[in-house]
Write an enzyme that holds these catalytic residues in place. Structure first.
Site, PDB file in Angstrom:
ATOM      1  N   ASP A 227       0.867  -1.183   0.000  1.00  0.00           N
ATOM      2  CA  ASP A 227       0.000   0.000   0.000  1.00  0.00           C
ATOM      3  C   ASP A 227       0.902   1.231   0.000  1.00  0.00           C
ATOM      4  OD1 ASP A 227      -2.284   1.630   0.186  1.00  0.00           O
ATOM      5  OD2 ASP A 227      -2.177   1.691   2.368  1.00  0.00           O
ATOM      6  N   SER A 228       0.289   2.390  -0.150  1.00  0.00           N
ATOM      7  CA  SER A 228       1.050   3.629  -0.142  1.00  0.00           C
ATOM      8  C   SER A 228       1.519   4.002   1.262  1.00  0.00           C
ATOM      9  CB  SER A 228       0.200   4.770  -0.703  1.00  0.00           C
ATOM     10  OG  SER A 228      -0.965   4.950   0.085  1.00  0.00           O
TER      11      SER A 228
ATOM     12  N   CYS B 259      -4.569  -1.341  -1.725  1.00  0.00           N
ATOM     13  CA  CYS B 259      -4.674   0.083  -2.037  1.00  0.00           C
ATOM     14  C   CYS B 259      -5.739   0.277  -3.101  1.00  0.00           C
ATOM     15  CB  CYS B 259      -3.327   0.600  -2.542  1.00  0.00           C
ATOM     16  SG  CYS B 259      -3.351   2.311  -3.127  1.00  0.00           S
TER      17      CYS B 259
ATOM     18  N   GLU C 239      -2.564   8.827   8.255  1.00  0.00           N
ATOM     19  CA  GLU C 239      -1.109   8.698   8.358  1.00  0.00           C
ATOM     20  C   GLU C 239      -0.549   9.558   9.498  1.00  0.00           C
ATOM     21  OE1 GLU C 239       1.174   6.865   6.509  1.00  0.00           O
ATOM     22  OE2 GLU C 239      -0.448   5.858   5.432  1.00  0.00           O
TER      23      GLU C 239
ATOM     24  N   CYS D  55     -10.888   3.133   0.150  1.00  0.00           N
ATOM     25  CA  CYS D  55      -9.478   3.339   0.470  1.00  0.00           C
ATOM     26  C   CYS D  55      -9.194   2.566   1.751  1.00  0.00           C
ATOM     27  CB  CYS D  55      -9.179   4.823   0.659  1.00  0.00           C
ATOM     28  SG  CYS D  55      -7.526   5.182   1.330  1.00  0.00           S
TER      29      CYS D  55
ATOM     30  N   HIS E 148      -7.225   3.083   4.112  1.00  0.00           N
ATOM     31  CA  HIS E 148      -7.038   3.901   5.308  1.00  0.00           C
ATOM     32  C   HIS E 148      -8.376   4.157   6.031  1.00  0.00           C
ATOM     33  CE1 HIS E 148      -3.252   4.905   3.242  1.00  0.00           C
ATOM     34  NE2 HIS E 148      -2.800   5.363   4.388  1.00  0.00           N
TER      35      HIS E 148
END
Length: 277
Positions: free
Chosen positions: A20-21, A83, A164, A194, A196
């Site tokens: 993932d990012s 992601c 994040e 997403c 997140h």
């Protein structure tokens, strides 16, 4: 001499790669460990190049290829794109380039959703990054498998960055989630497009009716992979549970703190390996 079954076991005991990012894919890793506890995992969080959501498709494809190359070099047997942005804009390209099976979050979620939807609850909300919404990937896949669905899509560019930073339960998070949820008051199901976004699930639930099902793509993907891994003939014979290695492209102590919360075990920043990109 290595017998065929021994060689097969050795191949099947290779790890599953996940990338993932940033830290969002840990929500997917957590669900994978729940459903497939005997598998080993290698997780790559591309924190140096986060966020992906506003990058061009060409840039996302190039970054994704680098991430996949790293995981292939680690000898993984399957790669999970944890992601939404990469799944929406690069998965078809990646699947054509690499022999290793590559699975994203969109199709597994929609296939699972198809099996439990009917004409009375067919209004589906999708909240995701700008890049994912711009690609229309969710709409295309939902329309393919659930043609009578009404779809409401909204981009939420602030949430991944807030996650994040660890801003998942403060007043800023509450206000931001409240504003985004205004568009989904009348949907039947809300897909968190997403990885997140599950970190904000409790705040979302406060803003939405209990009748609205909030769909965590990590949960759906893990259930899908559990059913499919035998079809790939890649089930592990290992009896160890919950083994994983974490790699980041940029080390941030915040990652360890949030990872500890997500994975429900102490993650020491010194145990996370750094990958230069």
């Amino acid at each position: 001499m290595i017998l065929k079954d021994e060689r097969t076991d050795k191949m099947n005991n290779r790890p599953i790669g996940v990338f993932d990012s940033g830290l969002g894919g840990l929500n997917v890793l957590k669900e994978l460990i729940k459903e497939l506890p005997n598998e080993k995992y290698i997780y790559l969080g591309d924190t140096k190049r986060f966020p992906y959501g506003q990058k061009s498709q060409d840039a996302i494809i190039e970054i994704a290829k680098q991430n996949v190359d790293f995981l292939v070099k680690q000898g993984v047997k399957i790669i999970v794109i944890a992601c939404g942005t990469v799944t929406s804009q690069a998965i078809e390209v990646l699947q054509k380039i690499y022999e290793v099976p590559i699975i994203g979050i969109i199709e597994p979620t929609v296939l699972n959703l198809r099996d439990r939807i009917d004409e009375r609850d067919n209004t589906i909300g999708v909240i995701a990054t700008k890049g994912t919404i711009r690609s229309c990937a969710w709409e295309k896949k939902i329309s393919e498998y659930i043609p009578n669905a009404e779809i409401i899509s909204v981009s939420a560019p602030l949430l991944a960055t807030m996650a994040e930073e660890g801003w998942i339960s403060n007043k800023v998070a509450e206000y931001t989630v409240r504003e985004y949820m205004k568009m989904f008051k009348h949907v039947d199901k809300l897909i968190l497009g997403c990885t997140h976004y599950p970190l904000f699930k409790e705040l979302m639930r406060k803003e939405l009716s209990n009748r609205i099902e909030i769909i965590d793509t990590g949960v759906e993907l893990a259930k899908y992979l559990k059913k499919k891994i035998s079809g790939f003939n890649l089930e592990t014979s290992d009896s160890k549970t919950g083994e994983y290695e974490l790699y980041l492209t940029d080390i941030d102590p915040t990652f360890a703190t949030i990872a500890t919360s997500i994975l429900n075990e102490n993650i020491n920043i010194d145990e996370i390996k750094r990958l230069e990109v």
